[in-house]
Scaffold this active site. Structure first.
Site, PDB file in Angstrom:
ATOM      1  N   HIS A 145       0.819  -1.216   0.000  1.00  0.00           N
ATOM      2  CA  HIS A 145       0.000   0.000   0.000  1.00  0.00           C
ATOM      3  C   HIS A 145       0.854   1.267   0.000  1.00  0.00           C
ATOM      4  O   HIS A 145       0.331   2.365  -0.173  1.00  0.00           O
ATOM      5  CB  HIS A 145      -0.931  -0.006   1.218  1.00  0.00           C
ATOM      6  CG  HIS A 145      -2.291   0.540   0.930  1.00  0.00           C
ATOM      7  ND1 HIS A 145      -2.533   1.477  -0.040  1.00  0.00           N
ATOM      8  CD2 HIS A 145      -3.500   0.262   1.493  1.00  0.00           C
ATOM      9  CE1 HIS A 145      -3.823   1.760  -0.071  1.00  0.00           C
ATOM     10  NE2 HIS A 145      -4.433   1.041   0.846  1.00  0.00           N
ATOM     11  N   ASP A 191      -2.274   1.851  -4.839  1.00  0.00           N
ATOM     12  CA  ASP A 191      -3.563   2.275  -4.304  1.00  0.00           C
ATOM     13  C   ASP A 191      -4.555   1.120  -4.355  1.00  0.00           C
ATOM     14  O   ASP A 191      -4.500   0.258  -5.240  1.00  0.00           O
ATOM     15  CB  ASP A 191      -4.114   3.455  -5.102  1.00  0.00           C
ATOM     16  CG  ASP A 191      -3.275   4.715  -4.928  1.00  0.00           C
ATOM     17  OD1 ASP A 191      -2.623   4.828  -3.874  1.00  0.00           O
ATOM     18  OD2 ASP A 191      -3.270   5.559  -5.840  1.00  0.00           O
TER      19      ASP A 191
END
Length: 410
Positions: free
Chosen positions: A382, A386
Site C-alpha cells: 500500500h 492504491d
C-alpha cells in the site's frame, strides 16, 4: 602422514559468507575425494561442498547454524603425505642443541585437537547422518533419529529407514506418557525464510484483496487443449493459464509489475514479466523465477515452470533462477483453502494467491447451476499501490479467466 585444511570455497556472485547447514561427516570418519562433506546456504540456494582429497576427519570448523566467511577453515583431514598445513613448530628457528650430559625435557605432542581452530563439539560427533528432508520427516513423525539404524552410505539414515521405523497404525500408544520437548534449530533455508518474511511484514504496508472467479470455461478450455495436444506438447495445469492472464492484465497495470526500492524511494516498472512461482521444496519455500513469461506460449511457460520448480524443489536451483522476479504467483493447490493472505516477495509490490477450485451452486441468468469457482487472494504494497488500482487489476484478471478466449487476443 600430514594434515590438509579445506577452506570454505569462493562460491561466486560476490558472496562473502555462508551459513553451515549440515555436516555429512564427523570426526574420525574416512572420506574420499569428491565425497560431499557439508551443505552450506547462500541467500537461498543450498550448495554442496565436496572434498578435494581423501583422508580422515580430524576437526570440523563450525556447527550447523553458524556463519562462516569464505576462506575460513571448513574442515581438517589427516592425509597421506605432507598435506597442506604447516605447523608453527615446523617453521620455527631450530633451538640450540643441549649439552650432551643433559637430557632435553620431553616436548608436548601437538595433537590435532590443539591446533584446530574450532574443535568439534561433542554433540556434533553423535548426530545421526541424515539429509534435511529426512530430518524434517522424522521430526514431523516424532521419530528419534538416534534410535534408527541407517542403511545408506556411512550409516546415513534414508527414507526407507524411516518407513521401517514407523509403527503400523493402531499399534502405538494413543498419547505419550509424558511431554517430550524437541529443540529444533532454525537454520539454513528455514532461517532465511523467517528473516525474509519478517522483513517483508516489517517494511511493506500489506493489504489483501479477494475475488471469486468462475473458472468453468477456463477449466473446459484446459481439458480441451490437453485432449488435443497433451500427448504431443504435454499436459497443461492451470498455472500457465494464470500466468497468461497476468501477462495480459499487466499491460494496462504496469505499476504492479514493479519492484520498490524503498531506500532510494524509486519504483522500477518492468516491461518484461518475470513471474515468481512460489514452490515448496525439500527444505522450505523457494520462489524460482519464470523469466520473460510474455515471450512464450502456454506450453513454453508450462515446461519452464516444471523445470525451475523441480530445480527449486530438490535444492538444485542456481542463484539466477531465484532472483529478479517482478510479480509472484503462489498456490497451495488442493490445500488452497477459501481465502489466504500471502506475504509480499519484496521488493515486489504485488503477489497473486490461488485458492482451491470447488464446484458450487451459482445463479446464472436466474437459474441455479453448478459452476467451478476459485478465489484469488492477493496482497499489495500500500506504500506505492492504491487500493483502487489493485482492485481494478484483479477484476481485469477475473474477466480474462472467465472469458478465456480473450487471453489470446492481441
Amino acid at each position: 602422514m600430514g594434515q590438509h585444511v579445506i577452506k570454505m570455497p569462493d562460491i561466486g556472485e560476490g558472496i562473502a559468507q555462508v551459513e553451515l547447514v549440515e555436516w555429512y561427516v564427523k570426526v574420525g570418519d574416512t572420506v574420499t575425494e569428491d565425497q560431499v562433506l557439508a551443505d552450506v546456504m547462500t541467500d537461498k540456494a543450498t550448495v554442496e561442498i565436496p572434498s578435494p582429497v581423501s583422508g580422515q576427519v580430524v576437526a570440523l570448523g563450525a556447527t550447523p547454524g553458524q556463519t562462516m566467511a569464505v576462506g575460513s577453515e571448513l574442515i581438517r583431514l589427516e592425509v597421506e603425505g605432507a598435506g597442506n598445513l604447516k605447523l608453527a613448530t615446523a617453521t620455527a628457528p631450530a633451538a640450540p642443541q643441549p649439552a650432551p650430559a643433559v637430557s632435553a625435557p620431553p616436548q608436548p605432542r601437538v595433537t590435532p585437537e590443539v591446533v584446530a581452530k574450532a574443535p568439534e563439539p561433542e554433540v556434533t560427533t553423535e548426530r545421526p547422518l541424515a539429509s534435511p528432508a529426512v530430518r524434517k520427516r522424522a521430526w514431523e513423525a516424532g521419530i528419534d533419529l538416534a534410535a534408527v539404524k541407517g542403511s545408506g552410505p556411512a550409516g546415513r539414515i534414508v527414507h526407507a529407514d524411516l518407513d521401517a521405523a514407523q509403527q503400523p497404525l493402531g499399534k502405538g500408544p494413543v498419547c505419550a506418557a509424558e511431554d517430550q520437548v524437541q529443540a529444533v534449530p532454525v537454520i539454513g533455508l528455514r532461517r532465511k525464510i523467517a528473516e525474509r518474511m519478517q522483513e517483508a511484514t516489517r517494511r511493506a504496508a500489506h493489504f489483501s484483496y479477494v475475488e471469486e472467479i468462475d473458472v468453468t470455461a477456463l477449466e473446459a478450455l484446459r481439458q480441451q487443449l490437453n485432449g488435443k495436444w497433451g500427448e504431443v506438447r504435454g499436459k497443461l495445469t492451470l498455472l500457465p493459464l494464470l500466468v497468461r492472464a497476468l501477462v495480459v492484465a499487466l499491460r494496462d497495470f504496469p505499476q504492479l509489475n514493479a519492484r520498490y526500492n524503498d531506500e532510494e524511494q524509486v519504483v522500477d516498472r518492468h516491461s518484461a514479466v518475470h513471474v515468481g512461482i512460489a514452490t515448496q521444496g525439500d527444505h522450505g519455500l523457494l520462489v524460482p523465477v519464470l523469466r520473460d513469461a510474455q515471450q512464450r506460449d502456454l506450453w513454453g511457460n508450462a515446461n519452464e515452470i516444471t523445470r525451475i520448480a523441480a530445480a527449486a524443489r530438490h535444492g538444485k536451483a542456481e542463484r539466477e533462477i531465484l532472483s529478479g522476479s517482478t510479480i509472484t504467483l503462489t498456490s497451495l493447490g488442493a490445500l488452497g483453502g477459501i481465502v489466504s493472505t500471502p506475504v509480499l516477495n519484496l521488493p515486489e509490490v504485488a503477489i497473486v494467491g490461488v485458492n482451491r477450485m470447488v464446484e458450487r451452486p451459482m445463479v446464472v441468468d436466474g437459474q441455479i447451476v453448478i459452476r467451478k469457482m476459485m478465489n484469488l487472494s492477493s496482497s499489495f504494497d500500500h506504500r506505492v499501490v492504491d487500493g483502487m488500482d489493485a482492485a481494478r487489476f484483479i477484476q481485469a484478471v477475473r474477466q480474462l479467466l472467465e472469458q478465456p478466449a480473450t487471453l489470446f487476443i492481441e
